[in-house]
Design an enzyme around this catalytic site. Sequence first.
Site, PDB file in Angstrom:
ATOM      1  N   GLY A  95       3.962  -0.914   8.485  1.00 11.53           N
ATOM      2  CA  GLY A  95       5.136  -0.333   7.848  1.00 11.53           C
ATOM      3  C   GLY A  95       6.410  -0.991   8.339  1.00 11.53           C
ATOM      4  O   GLY A  95       6.468  -1.523   9.452  1.00 11.53           O
ATOM      5  N   ALA A  96       7.420  -0.972   7.494  1.00  9.16           N
ATOM      6  CA  ALA A  96       8.724  -1.515   7.863  1.00  9.16           C
ATOM      7  C   ALA A  96       9.785  -0.764   7.088  1.00  9.16           C
ATOM      8  O   ALA A  96       9.669  -0.588   5.875  1.00  9.16           O
ATOM      9  CB  ALA A  96       8.800  -3.008   7.553  1.00  9.16           C
TER      10      ALA A  96
ATOM     11  N   TYR B  41      -5.188   1.260   9.085  1.00  4.12           N
ATOM     12  CA  TYR B  41      -3.832   1.818   9.129  1.00  4.12           C
ATOM     13  C   TYR B  41      -3.500   2.343  10.517  1.00  4.12           C
ATOM     14  O   TYR B  41      -4.379   2.560  11.344  1.00  4.12           O
ATOM     15  CB  TYR B  41      -3.625   2.881   8.046  1.00  4.12           C
ATOM     16  CG  TYR B  41      -4.283   4.238   8.231  1.00  4.12           C
ATOM     17  CD1 TYR B  41      -3.739   5.203   9.071  1.00  4.12           C
ATOM     18  CD2 TYR B  41      -5.416   4.587   7.494  1.00  4.12           C
ATOM     19  CE1 TYR B  41      -4.305   6.461   9.193  1.00  4.12           C
ATOM     20  CE2 TYR B  41      -5.991   5.846   7.604  1.00  4.12           C
ATOM     21  CZ  TYR B  41      -5.428   6.787   8.464  1.00  4.12           C
ATOM     22  OH  TYR B  41      -5.992   8.043   8.590  1.00  4.12           O
TER      23      TYR B  41
ATOM     24  N   TYR C 138       3.388   9.934  -0.467  1.00  2.00           N
ATOM     25  CA  TYR C 138       4.455   9.348   0.349  1.00  2.00           C
ATOM     26  C   TYR C 138       5.813   9.577  -0.313  1.00  2.00           C
ATOM     27  O   TYR C 138       6.226   8.858  -1.211  1.00  2.00           O
ATOM     28  CB  TYR C 138       4.229   7.855   0.548  1.00  2.00           C
ATOM     29  CG  TYR C 138       2.920   7.486   1.217  1.00  2.00           C
ATOM     30  CD1 TYR C 138       2.173   8.426   1.916  1.00  2.00           C
ATOM     31  CD2 TYR C 138       2.423   6.188   1.155  1.00  2.00           C
ATOM     32  CE1 TYR C 138       0.977   8.092   2.526  1.00  2.00           C
ATOM     33  CE2 TYR C 138       1.233   5.840   1.767  1.00  2.00           C
ATOM     34  CZ  TYR C 138       0.510   6.799   2.443  1.00  2.00           C
ATOM     35  OH  TYR C 138      -0.681   6.450   3.042  1.00  2.00           O
TER      36      TYR C 138
ATOM     37  N   ASP D 135       0.837  -1.205   0.000  1.00  2.00           N
ATOM     38  CA  ASP D 135       0.000   0.000   0.000  1.00  2.00           C
ATOM     39  C   ASP D 135       0.866   1.248   0.000  1.00  2.00           C
ATOM     40  O   ASP D 135       1.714   1.430   0.874  1.00  2.00           O
ATOM     41  CB  ASP D 135      -0.907   0.011   1.237  1.00  2.00           C
ATOM     42  CG  ASP D 135      -1.803   1.248   1.271  1.00  2.00           C
ATOM     43  OD1 ASP D 135      -2.876   1.212   0.657  1.00  2.00           O
ATOM     44  OD2 ASP D 135      -1.402   2.243   1.908  1.00  2.00           O
TER      45      ASP D 135
END
Length: 329
Positions: free
Chosen positions: A294-295, A220, A57, A52
């Site tokens: 997220g990572a 999210y 971003y 995603d």
Amino acid sequence: MEYRTLGNTDLQLSAITYGAFAIGGTMWGGNEKKDSIEAIHASLDNGVTSLDTAPFYGFGLSEELIAEALKGKDRTKVQILTKFGLVWDGSNAGKGAHFFDIRDNGQNLSVYEYSSKANIIKEVEESLKRLNTDYIDLLQQHWPDVTTPIDETMEAMETLIRQGKIRAAGVSNHNLELLKEASKTLVPASNQVAYSMLNRAIETELVPYSVENNIGIIAYSPIERGLLSGKYFQNETLKSDDHRNGYFGQFDLDKMKTLLKTLAPIAAEKNATLAQLVLRWTTLQKGVTVVLAGARNAEQAISNAQAIDIDLSADELHAINSQLVDFKK
């Protein structure tokens, strides 16, 4: 990994979906390209098939990094989720509703919510180019736009579906009223909304309506941008331009610490981290189809993917839920 059907579509998404906000760098204190690409590769290697992202971003960087990471991969085995509707200087500057101002890479930028048909078509073409693909699996309106009729926005996505440029249409950050209004033109496949142990507002109205109408929920900020991992109570420091310096201030940190003390022994019994336990809890909540995680490096990506393997009984879920109070100041 678990794979789940998204709303009224034939899309099968991984229950843990890679969230690519942070790798864009904007609002997150920058990024490391090598680490970001390795994080995506590690996600794919551990069963995560859904990614995603959004043009905002990193002002295109996140999408470009995904394209680079997917070089040589079987595109049909990956689901790309992206968005439209946030524009900035140089991209329909000044059109739509002013959202906020931001400083990025030495530039002062004004961000607007803008979802006209012409802009959607324009943004999709730009995203397809950055992503180096000829279709998007799920296109989502990033934020509502009060200056454009909802039917115009949804009709534009209908057109893109017919053209084969997107497989499914979704929305993001829509309340119940907006979701109902959008559904008059096209029932969204999904609604991407904030949801966590600290923020359960969607449970009252959005979840029942979404379940009844087969609209997927993409959750999210399940770990509240790292806060529920517990590491920020262990002398973790943030860069000065990291938005979390202000974001974390909305929560009662004393209540937070009490919650984490309750969760710690459950996580330890499962041989899991707090973050993994929180992710798994989120995937098991009513109405939630997939959870974004997220990572910024491979280690974090692997840990996120492995969260799906945690087994939580009904009693354990009840014990956790009994500790969830109002955590806002």
